[in-house]
Structures are given as structure tokens and as C-alpha cells.
Design an enzyme around this catalytic site. Structure first.
Site, PDB file in Angstrom:
ATOM      1  N   ARG A  55      34.252  -7.073 -30.468  1.00 14.36           N
ATOM      2  CA  ARG A  55      34.619  -5.644 -30.457  1.00 14.36           C
ATOM      3  C   ARG A  55      36.127  -5.461 -30.247  1.00 14.36           C
ATOM      4  O   ARG A  55      36.723  -6.116 -29.391  1.00 14.36           O
ATOM      5  CB  ARG A  55      33.849  -4.965 -29.312  1.00 14.36           C
ATOM      6  CG  ARG A  55      34.217  -3.553 -29.058  1.00 14.36           C
ATOM      7  CD  ARG A  55      33.316  -2.614 -29.784  1.00 14.36           C
ATOM      8  NE  ARG A  55      33.696  -1.241 -29.522  1.00 14.36           N
ATOM      9  CZ  ARG A  55      33.424  -0.241 -30.333  1.00 14.36           C
ATOM     10  NH1 ARG A  55      32.754  -0.471 -31.464  1.00 14.36           N
ATOM     11  NH2 ARG A  55      33.786   0.977 -30.040  1.00 14.36           N
ATOM     12  N   GLY A 100       4.895  -1.242   2.922  1.00 14.88           N
ATOM     13  CA  GLY A 100       5.606  -2.105   1.973  1.00 14.88           C
ATOM     14  C   GLY A 100       6.265  -3.246   2.718  1.00 14.88           C
ATOM     15  O   GLY A 100       5.632  -4.264   2.993  1.00 14.88           O
ATOM     16  N   GLU A 157       0.865  -1.203   0.000  1.00  9.25           N
ATOM     17  CA  GLU A 157       0.000   0.000   0.000  1.00  9.25           C
ATOM     18  C   GLU A 157       0.886   1.232   0.000  1.00  9.25           C
ATOM     19  O   GLU A 157       2.077   1.134   0.330  1.00  9.25           O
ATOM     20  CB  GLU A 157      -0.879  -0.005   1.252  1.00  9.25           C
ATOM     21  CG  GLU A 157      -1.749  -1.236   1.321  1.00  9.25           C
ATOM     22  CD  GLU A 157      -2.702  -1.225   2.509  1.00  9.25           C
ATOM     23  OE1 GLU A 157      -2.606  -0.307   3.356  1.00  9.25           O
ATOM     24  OE2 GLU A 157      -3.535  -2.134   2.567  1.00  9.25           O
ATOM     25  N   GLU A 200       8.230 -17.785  -3.118  1.00 11.73           N
ATOM     26  CA  GLU A 200       8.339 -16.507  -3.837  1.00 11.73           C
ATOM     27  C   GLU A 200       9.808 -16.107  -3.981  1.00 11.73           C
ATOM     28  O   GLU A 200      10.248 -15.647  -5.029  1.00 11.73           O
ATOM     29  CB  GLU A 200       7.559 -15.439  -3.055  1.00 11.73           C
ATOM     30  CG  GLU A 200       7.651 -14.066  -3.682  1.00 11.73           C
ATOM     31  CD  GLU A 200       6.812 -13.012  -2.965  1.00 11.73           C
ATOM     32  OE1 GLU A 200       5.972 -13.386  -2.123  1.00 11.73           O
ATOM     33  OE2 GLU A 200       7.013 -11.826  -3.254  1.00 11.73           O
TER      34      GLU A 200
HETATM   35  C1  FAD Z   1       8.042  -3.201 -10.133  1.00 14.31           C
HETATM   36  C2  FAD Z   1       7.422  -3.551  -8.829  1.00 14.31           C
HETATM   37  C3  FAD Z   1       6.513  -4.600  -8.755  1.00 14.31           C
HETATM   38  C4  FAD Z   1       5.908  -4.918  -7.542  1.00 14.31           C
HETATM   39  N1  FAD Z   1       4.941  -5.896  -7.506  1.00 14.31           N
HETATM   40  C5  FAD Z   1       4.204  -6.058  -6.375  1.00 14.31           C
HETATM   41  C6  FAD Z   1       3.051  -6.918  -6.363  1.00 14.31           C
HETATM   42  O1  FAD Z   1       2.730  -7.568  -7.364  1.00 14.31           O
HETATM   43  N2  FAD Z   1       2.316  -6.990  -5.241  1.00 14.31           N
HETATM   44  C7  FAD Z   1       2.635  -6.295  -4.106  1.00 14.31           C
HETATM   45  O2  FAD Z   1       1.925  -6.396  -3.122  1.00 14.31           O
HETATM   46  N3  FAD Z   1       3.726  -5.481  -4.086  1.00 14.31           N
HETATM   47  C8  FAD Z   1       4.505  -5.340  -5.183  1.00 14.31           C
HETATM   48  N4  FAD Z   1       5.585  -4.488  -5.192  1.00 14.31           N
HETATM   49  C9  FAD Z   1       5.931  -3.795  -3.959  1.00 14.31           C
HETATM   50  C10 FAD Z   1       7.226  -4.277  -3.335  1.00 14.31           C
HETATM   51  O3  FAD Z   1       7.053  -5.551  -2.787  1.00 14.31           O
HETATM   52  C11 FAD Z   1       7.658  -3.220  -2.302  1.00 14.31           C
HETATM   53  O4  FAD Z   1       8.091  -2.083  -3.029  1.00 14.31           O
HETATM   54  C12 FAD Z   1       8.749  -3.736  -1.386  1.00 14.31           C
HETATM   55  O5  FAD Z   1       8.224  -4.696  -0.502  1.00 14.31           O
HETATM   56  C13 FAD Z   1       9.380  -2.613  -0.555  1.00 14.31           C
HETATM   57  O6  FAD Z   1       8.400  -1.870   0.104  1.00 14.31           O
HETATM   58  P1  FAD Z   1       8.408  -0.275  -0.019  1.00 14.31           P
HETATM   59  O7  FAD Z   1       8.509   0.077  -1.451  1.00 14.31           O
HETATM   60  O8  FAD Z   1       7.257   0.245   0.750  1.00 14.31           O
HETATM   61  O9  FAD Z   1       9.753   0.170   0.677  1.00 14.31           O
HETATM   62  P2  FAD Z   1       9.948   0.424   2.245  1.00 14.31           P
HETATM   63  O10 FAD Z   1       9.390  -0.714   3.005  1.00 14.31           O
HETATM   64  O11 FAD Z   1       9.462   1.787   2.558  1.00 14.31           O
HETATM   65  O12 FAD Z   1      11.530   0.393   2.353  1.00 14.31           O
HETATM   66  C14 FAD Z   1      12.385   1.507   2.085  1.00 14.31           C
HETATM   67  C15 FAD Z   1      13.813   1.105   2.442  1.00 14.31           C
HETATM   68  O13 FAD Z   1      13.875   0.783   3.839  1.00 14.31           O
HETATM   69  C16 FAD Z   1      14.420  -0.497   3.998  1.00 14.31           C
HETATM   70  N5  FAD Z   1      13.826  -1.201   5.142  1.00 14.31           N
HETATM   71  C17 FAD Z   1      12.509  -1.460   5.377  1.00 14.31           C
HETATM   72  N6  FAD Z   1      12.374  -2.185   6.491  1.00 14.31           N
HETATM   73  C18 FAD Z   1      13.619  -2.390   6.993  1.00 14.31           C
HETATM   74  C19 FAD Z   1      14.150  -3.067   8.127  1.00 14.31           C
HETATM   75  N7  FAD Z   1      13.345  -3.719   8.979  1.00 14.31           N
HETATM   76  N8  FAD Z   1      15.488  -3.048   8.313  1.00 14.31           N
HETATM   77  C20 FAD Z   1      16.313  -2.392   7.469  1.00 14.31           C
HETATM   78  N9  FAD Z   1      15.880  -1.755   6.372  1.00 14.31           N
HETATM   79  C21 FAD Z   1      14.555  -1.741   6.125  1.00 14.31           C
HETATM   80  C22 FAD Z   1      14.069  -1.246   2.704  1.00 14.31           C
HETATM   81  O14 FAD Z   1      14.921  -2.342   2.505  1.00 14.31           O
HETATM   82  C23 FAD Z   1      14.269  -0.140   1.687  1.00 14.31           C
HETATM   83  O15 FAD Z   1      15.642  -0.039   1.384  1.00 14.31           O
HETATM   84  C24 FAD Z   1       6.244  -4.185  -6.374  1.00 14.31           C
HETATM   85  C25 FAD Z   1       7.167  -3.147  -6.441  1.00 14.31           C
HETATM   86  C26 FAD Z   1       7.733  -2.805  -7.644  1.00 14.31           C
HETATM   87  C27 FAD Z   1       8.662  -1.625  -7.693  1.00 14.31           C
END
Ligand code: FAD
Length: 395
Positions: free
Chosen positions: A268, A132, A128, A242
Site C-alpha cells: 500500500r 464467572g 453461570e 488451559e
Molecule cells: C466467547 C466465550 C466463550 C466462553 N467459553 C466458556 C466455556 O466453554 N465454558 C465455561 O464454563 N465458560 C466459558 N466462558 C466464560 C468465561 O470463562 C467467563 O466469561 C470468564 O471467566 C469471566 O467471568 P464473567 O464473565 O462472569 O466475568 P466476572 O467474573 O463478572 O468479571 C467481571 C470483571 O471483574 C473482574 N474481576 C473478577 N474477579 C476479580 C478479582 N478477584 N480481582 C480483580 N478483578 C476481578 C474480571 O476480570 C472482569 O474484568 C466463555 C466466555 C466467552 C465470552
């Protein structure tokens, strides 16, 4: 290194998958890249070929083959001869099993046949705008209204988000518990279910990644998947697979990048010799070959363990962490060895480089993988015993 996990039947399957991808998928790659979405026909064609949900029972149209090596072959061949944005394996092994393993007989009869044929495309909505990595903080909620659940909230970054006909949506059903959530199958056409933008991305341009909105969607009770309030634990159950799916793909992309770079540097020339003749290039390629072979051996072992039902969550996390980080290093080195050509969209290494950046973020980021692995080796601050309070301190 010669791989030993496949037998003759697997290799025959590999040949047929390769022909299929070369004929039905690869020729459309540039068009899909431009339009930002794969044509639905790709799934229908894959369904005709028997490549979707192969694990599904024959009574639902599947082949009843749960051997993960067949999916591994699909992933490996798609990395080389298909299109990185054709998320067949997300449909097959990431979302499909939610229905296959958690669904009631009625649900399986209702949904699986069309998923096997490719008429229905699957997606999973967990992420959401405000949740994430920290899945437990999600806010989409479903309220019990007697004969249905009322679903409200939104999801983002959902792969297959535009194409999907069935979305497994995770929603909070118990406000009192942080993990009190459930899984619901939301179907195309349900009133109040709307799709937002097909999001513009750095890479994976042919993959539709979208926002989804749920405004007072009446989800019939029959669309609850698995146990009420147990959705978080259901999600955890599927995570090892997964991560293995990801790992299989990241090694395959690394190997494909290696091969096409090998061809390029042998051809190349600079300073009167091929790029391959420079010691730097030879050493870079030697290091990459070593990393790929070692990673492949680990992933293959994980596949065997997964087939045997013994793959642990931390080993799957190690596979995902190592292979995605390796893929990042390898595509970067390969672009460098290509010189300026590596920066041009017409060279496949350019897209591989851009596509690979997400591997370390989605399906559990590298940091989350390290967290899981650290806990598995006893470094879990949550389990620290409280220090006994001495009389002095207490005073
Ligand atoms: C192309 C693409 C396809 C996707 N497909 C899907 C899908 O089909 N379904 C779905 O539900 N989601 C999907 N996602 C979402 C994806 O799973 C999330 O982007 C991912 O889980 C990270 O969550 P976030 O983007 O909210 O980052 P955040 O959770 O906000 O993280 C930001 C940073 O903080 C770090 N961080 C977070 N928690 C911790 C911790 N405990 N310790 C240390 N560091 C931490 C992370 O590693 C990252 O570097 C997709 C994303 C993309 C970009």
C-alpha cells in the site's frame, strides 16, 4: 528468532496439518461465520485425520501421543490456516483430559472412542449467569437420589454449547462447603437437558457459544467424573494446561497478524511511498516483532516444562496474561496500519481484532491472572499474619 523446540517429525506433522486445514477448514470459514456455527463434519474430518485427542491410548483409537508440542502445532496452524472458531483444542486438550485423566476404565471405554473419531463433540460448563471468575459461587446443584444424581441449574457462555454431545458440568454437591462441587458428564438427549440461544457475540462468530439448562436431569451415578465433592480441585488441576493452550494461540494469532500486516504495508502506498517506509510503521513493526519473539520464547519454555510435568500455575498465568495482552496491542496496531481496510470484514485483520478481545477475559481474565501471580510472589492478603494485640488496644 529460530525456534528450537520442534524436531523433524513435528515439522512433518505441521505440514500435514496445514494441508488439512487449507483443504477442509478454511474454505468453509465464511459460511460458518455467517451461520454462527462450525459444521459437525469439521470434527469428523479432523478425527479421520487423527487430530483429535492424540494423547488417548491406542485402545481408544488415539495415537498415545501426549507431547504437547503436537497440540501447539494444531493451535498455531489453525490460527493461520484454519478458523478461529473451530475449537478443536477445547475438545482435545481442555475437556478431553477430564475424561482421560479422571475417568474410570468403563467411562473411558464408553466415551473416548467417539471423541477421538469426532462423532462426539465436547464442552465444559463452569460459568453461570451469576458465577464467572468466582467459580466457587456457582449454584447449579446435583442431589444424590440413590441410583442417580438430580441436576438442576444453568450455564452460560459455553463454547461448543450447541454442537456438544458430552458436557462436563460442574455442580454443587455439598452445600456446607464453598468448594463442595463435583463434575458430571451430561449427554445429549438426557431428559431435562436443554440448550438455549446460540449467543450473538462481538467476535469468534463461527464458534457456537450457548446457554445450557438442566431441569431435573437424572444423571446416572456412572456419569460422575472424578471424586465426589472434589470437582473444584479437579478444575484447578487442569488450569495450567488451559492457560498454556490460550497462550500458544494468542502468540500464533499475533504472529499471523504481524505477517499479513507486513504484506499489506509493503504493498500500500501513500504520499509517494509505501506505508512500510514511514518511520512510524517501521518502528511499530520492530516493536511487534520483538514482543512476539520474546513471548514465543517464554511460551515454548512453558511447553517444555508442561511436557516435563513441572509447569507451575503462576508461570502458566504469566504466559496467558502476557500473550493475551500482547495480542490485544498487536491486532489493534495492525488494524491501524491497515487504515480503513482494517475495519472491513473482508480483511482478515478485522476479524482477528474482534476475536482477540475475548482472550483477556475467558480462561481466567487478566485480573485473575494478576491475582495468581501476585500471590505467587508473596503478595497474598489472605496469608497476612494478624497483628499482635497490644495491652493498650485490648483495653
Ligand atoms: C466467547 C466465550 C466463550 C466462553 N467459553 C466458556 C466455556 O466453554 N465454558 C465455561 O464454563 N465458560 C466459558 N466462558 C466464560 C468465561 O470463562 C467467563 O466469561 C470468564 O471467566 C469471566 O467471568 P464473567 O464473565 O462472569 O466475568 P466476572 O467474573 O463478572 O468479571 C467481571 C470483571 O471483574 C473482574 N474481576 C473478577 N474477579 C476479580 C478479582 N478477584 N480481582 C480483580 N478483578 C476481578 C474480571 O476480570 C472482569 O474484568 C466463555 C466466555 C466467552 C465470552
Amino acid at each position: 528468532m529460530k525456534r528450537k523446540i520442534f524436531d523433524e517429525e513435528h515439522e512433518m506433522f505441521r505440514d500435514s496439518v496445514r494441508s488439512f486445514l487449507q483443504k477442509e477448514i478454511q474454505p468453509h470459514s465464511d459460511k460458518w461465520h455467517e451461520q454462527g456455527i462450525v459444521d459437525r463434519e469439521a470434527f469428523l474430518k479432523a478425527g479421520e485425520q487423527g487430530l483429535l485427542l492424540m494423547w488417548a491410548d491406542e485402545k481408544y483409537g488415539g495415537a498415545g501421543v501426549s507431547d504437547f508440542r503436537y497440540e501447539q502445532i494444531l493451535i498455531e496452524e489453525n490460527a493461520r490456516y484454519g478458523d478461529a472458531g473451530f475449537f478443536m483444542s477445547l475438545h482435545n486438550r481442555l475437556v478431553g483430559p477430564y475424561i482421560g485423566q479422571l475417568g474410570t476404565e468403563e467411562q473411558k471405554e464408553r466415551w473416548l472412542p467417539k471423541c477421538v473419531s469426532g462423532e462426539h463433540i465436547l464442552a465444559v460448563g463452569i460459568t453461570e449467569p451469576g458465577a464467572g471468575s468466582d467459580v466457587a459461587s456457582l449454584r447449579t446443584r446435583a442431589e444424590d437420589k440413590g441410583d442417580h444424581y438430580l441436576l438442576n441449574g444453568s450455564k452460560t457462555y459455553i463454547s461448543n454449547g450447541i454442537l456438544a454431545d458430552l458436557v462436563v458440568v460442574v455442580a454443587r454437591t455439598n452445600q456446607k462447603s464453598r468448594h463442595g462441587m463435583s463434575l458430571f458428564v451430561v449427554e445429549r438427549g438426557m431428559e431435562g437437558f436443554e440448550r438455549g440461544r446460540n449467543l450473538k457475540k462481538m467476535g469468534l462468530k463461527s464458534q457456537d457459544t450457548a446457554e445450557l439448562f438442566f431441569n431435573n436431569v437424572k444423571v446416572p451415578k456412572e456419569n460422575l467424573l472424578g471424586e465426589l465433592d472434589r470437582g473444584f480441585y479437579h478444575l484447578m488441576h487442569f488450569l495450567a494446561e488451559e492457560r498454556l493452550l490460550g497462550a500458544a494461540g494468542y502468540v500464533a494469532t499475533s504472529a499471523a497478524a504481524f505477517d499479513l500486516t507486513m504484506d499489506y504495508i509493503r504493498d500500500r502506498k501513500a504520499f509517494g511511498q509505501t506505508i512500510a517506509d514511514f518511520q512510524n510503521s517501521r518502528f511499530q513493526m520492530a516493536s511487534m516483532r520483538t514482543e512476539i519473539d520474546v513471548a514465543q520464547a517464554f511460551v515454548d519454555q512453558c511447553v517444555i516444562e508442561h511436557n516435563e510435568g513441572t509447569l507451575s500455575a503462576d508461570d502458566a498465568a504469566k504466559a496467558k496474561l502476557f500473550t493475551s495482552e500482547m495480542e490485544g496491542r498487536i491486532v489493534d496496531a495492525c488494524v491501524q496500519l491497515h487504515g480503513g481496510a482494517g475495519y472491513m470484514d473482508e480483511y482478515p485483520i478485522c476479524r482477528m481484532y474482534l476475536n482477540a478481545r475475548i482472550s483477556r477475559i475467558y480462561a481466567g481474565s487478566s485480573e485473575v491472572m494478576r491475582e495468581i501471580i501476585a500471590r505467587s510472589i508473596g503478595l497474598d492478603p489472605r496469608k497476612k499474619k494478624p497483628k499482635p494485640v497490644s495491652n493498650d488496644q485490648a483495653a
